[in-house]
Design an enzyme around this catalytic site. Structure first.
Site, PDB file in Angstrom:
ATOM      1  N   LYS A 168      53.616  42.317  43.409  1.00 47.25           N
ATOM      2  CA  LYS A 168      53.675  40.889  43.090  1.00 47.25           C
ATOM      3  C   LYS A 168      53.701  40.737  41.565  1.00 47.25           C
ATOM      4  O   LYS A 168      53.062  41.522  40.853  1.00 47.25           O
ATOM      5  CB  LYS A 168      52.453  40.182  43.682  1.00 47.25           C
ATOM      6  CG  LYS A 168      52.470  38.669  43.553  1.00 47.25           C
ATOM      7  CD  LYS A 168      51.300  38.058  44.321  1.00 47.25           C
ATOM      8  CE  LYS A 168      51.264  36.551  44.216  1.00 47.25           C
ATOM      9  NZ  LYS A 168      50.179  35.939  45.000  1.00 47.25           N
ATOM     10  N   SER A 196      47.165  33.559  50.188  1.00 43.99           N
ATOM     11  CA  SER A 196      48.482  33.928  49.644  1.00 43.99           C
ATOM     12  C   SER A 196      49.020  35.281  50.083  1.00 43.99           C
ATOM     13  O   SER A 196      50.164  35.615  49.795  1.00 43.99           O
ATOM     14  CB  SER A 196      48.429  33.893  48.116  1.00 43.99           C
ATOM     15  OG  SER A 196      48.327  32.571  47.682  1.00 43.99           O
ATOM     16  N   SER A 222      51.399  32.370  48.271  1.00 45.84           N
ATOM     17  CA  SER A 222      52.235  32.567  47.117  1.00 45.84           C
ATOM     18  C   SER A 222      52.886  33.947  47.037  1.00 45.84           C
ATOM     19  O   SER A 222      53.821  34.136  46.282  1.00 45.84           O
ATOM     20  CB  SER A 222      51.400  32.362  45.849  1.00 45.84           C
ATOM     21  OG  SER A 222      50.382  33.348  45.748  1.00 45.84           O
TER      22      SER A 222
END
Lengths: 84, 479
Positions: free
Chosen positions: B72, B171, B147
């Site tokens: 990420k 997330s 996210s």
């Protein structure tokens, strides 16, 4: 939230908004605060003062909240904790 | 193919690291224009694979040696940009690696690239990214969740074997659910947050996303452990994923998370998973955690308050974006934040500033912290009776880009199922448990007691071995 508050908040947040953006943000904040207000009347057990504010780290209650420590940016920037 | 199978094949020299990485890169090159999972591809991925191969050939391979892993874009990497999908950090390459990145490099993993996300991890659709839209591999008209949407979409589309995401209020779990893969939010403190760009420090936690709970467990083992650079990290009890007997296990179905706005198909899939556990000999019953209905406001107040402080460092002076010719220091700061933060980030900073203001602090932030404490106590009490708790990951399957709610309160309420475990610092995972009529995955959330990460992974592994998991139609067509 009134216009004075939203203007103050943008100042505290160090974000410049145009008037139109402020109006839009005000609308959003009103909707958000309606949701946030739902916790105001919740009956909570009595505070245990020693834990309050530190126990959000469940594993190390001796640690203060680092994210709320003053940033090391010098005199120009302060954490927006207090309005007046 | 799961990680342990890949490991065996690589160690037997039946497949090389370079071949695996090349396959991933070819898939990315063929299909990521459509999916949009990556913000940055590591140009040295094949070089790293060649180095890893030397280690494999010498017989010194670790579990992740030569395995392609996606990251990420809020995890600091000193050889690749780390933007948090924000204009604020455009072109920023950190001078150090995150602790989890160091651990993966030490194992010889091939870090294949940086994955798209909601800006500063604030969102549930990956649509607040400044750079691009990520699409759900199961239906490209729909969001991948967020996210960590890029991390989940990349694993789902076969662009990398596993990936790392971060979970502040759901997330990892929600995008894993939307993209039909497995994702774990570890116990708070199990994985070092050093080098994970902070959103809400008391809630942020890095965790694995993979094709199976078993692979999540392997990646967790690779990244967990105490790190002196993150004072909240600590050594968890030694444990590993194991074959568990479900007979006599006590599982609670959280009442507050299966009523209200949960869609029928989601509820049916979760209930059928609960029934499966029951058929294997587990004892399943409803359990009520009444304060969970206040988890969303408590979460948004705490996380936004912390975000407003954490993001104060982005002032146009030390990092990334800076407006041209500012008239004063004040206009430099407020102008850089005006231009470089997206609307959602600004909204959260404003909410956080408000919650911390004198006169409002007691009513909002302080109460939210106390509520989180009460929620934690409710969970602790439940775990005196139950081995794990079951619920949906999200009230609905992946929604279309056109259906992202415009009312922020409605948007935030969709996080109802995931935020409470985060507030309580508990491990929770998402595993696919069914599909809607139009083929969208539905995730089952299993929440465990503190430090029981491997316990819930073992429960999910048992279910996954019996569950007929589907691959995204996109992947079938594209490869």
């Amino acid at each position: 939230m009134d216009n004075t508050n939203i203007t103050k908040l943008s100042g505290l947040s160090k974000i410049h908004f145009t008037l139109e953006e402020l109006e839009e943000m005000n609308k959003d904040m009103e909707s958000i605060m309606r949701l946030m207000d739902s916790i105001k009347d919740v009956e909570l057990p009595p505070e245990s003062g020693s834990q309050l504010g530190t126990n959000i780290y469940p594993l190390r209650p001796d640690i203060v909240i680092p994210s709320l420590d003053p940033p090391q940016t010098g005199k120009y920037y302060t954490i927006p904790r207090i309005v007046e | 193919m799961d990680i342990s199978e890949l490991r065996v094949l690589m160690d037997k020299k039946e497949i090389s690291s370079a071949e695996v990485v090349k396959t991933c890169l070819e898939r990315i090159s063929a299909s990521d224009n459509t999916i949009g999972a990556f913000l940055h591809i590591n140009p040295k991925a094949l070089e790293t694979a060649a180095q890893a191969q030397k280690r494999i050939d010498a017989g010194h391979a670790d579990m992740f040696t030569g395995i392609p892993v996606g990251l990420k874009d809020n995890l600091c990497t000193m050889d690749m940009p780390t933007t948090c999908a924000s204009r604020m950090l455009e072109g920023f390459t950190p001078p150090y690696d995150a602790a989890v990145v160091e651990k993966l490099r030490a194992q010889g993993a091939v870090l294949i690239g940086k994955l798209n996300m909601d800006e500063f991890a604030m969102g549930a659709s990956t649509s607040t990214s400044y750079y691009k839209k990520t699409r759900n591999p199961f239906d490209i008209t729909r969001v991948p969740g967020g996210s960590s949407g890029g991390s989940a979409a990349a694993v789902s589309a076969g662009f990398c074997a596993v990936s790392l995401g971060s979970d502040t209020g759901g997330s990892i779990r929600q995008p894993a659910s939307f993209c039909g893969v497995s994702g774990l939010r570890p116990t708070y403190g199990r994985v070092s947050r050093y080098g994970c760009v902070a959103f809400a420090s008391s809630l942020d936690q890095i965790g694995p996303i993979a094709s199976s709970a078993k692979d999540c467990a392997l990646l967790l083992t690779a990244i967990e452990g105490k790190d002196t650079r993150d004072q909240t990290s600590t050594e968890g009890p030694p444990a590993r994923i194991r074959d568990v007997s479900l007979k006599g296990k006590r599982l609670g179905l959280i009442e507050e998370l299966i009523v209200g706005d949960v869609e029928d198909e989601t509820l049916a899939a979760v209930e059928s998973a609960a029934l499966w556990y029951e058929k294997q000999g587990a004892f399943v019953e409803s359990v009520s955690l009444p304060m969970l209905k206040y988890a969303v406001p408590a979460y948004y107040l705490i996380s936004s308050a912390e975000a407003s402080a954490n993001l104060s460092r982005f002032d146009g002076v030390r990092y990334g974006y800076r407006p041209a010719n500012p008239e004063s220091y004040e206009s430099l700061v407020s102008g850089s934040r005006r231009d470089a933060f997206g609307w959602e980030v600004k909204r959260r900073i404003m909410l956080g500033s408000y919650a911390l203001c004198s006169g409002y602090y007691d009513d909002y932030y302080k109460r939210a912290v106390r509520l989180a404490d009460v929620i934690r106590s409710e969970y602790d009490k439940a775990f005196e009776t139950y081995d794990a708790l079951l619920s949906p990951v999200s009230p609905m399957a992946a929604f279309t880009f056109d259906n992202i709610p415009t009312d922020p309160a409605r948007l935030y309420l969709a996080d109802i199922c995931t935020v409470s475990a985060a507030l309580a610092g508990l491990p929770a995972l998402s595993t696919p448990c069914g599909y809607t009529g139009n083929g969208l995955p539905v995730g089952l959330m299993i929440t465990g007691a503190r430090w029981d990460d491997y316990g819930i992974l073992s429960l999910a592994d048992a279910f996954e071995r019996a569950f007929n998991r589907k691959r995204p139609a996109f992947r079938e067509v594209g490869q």
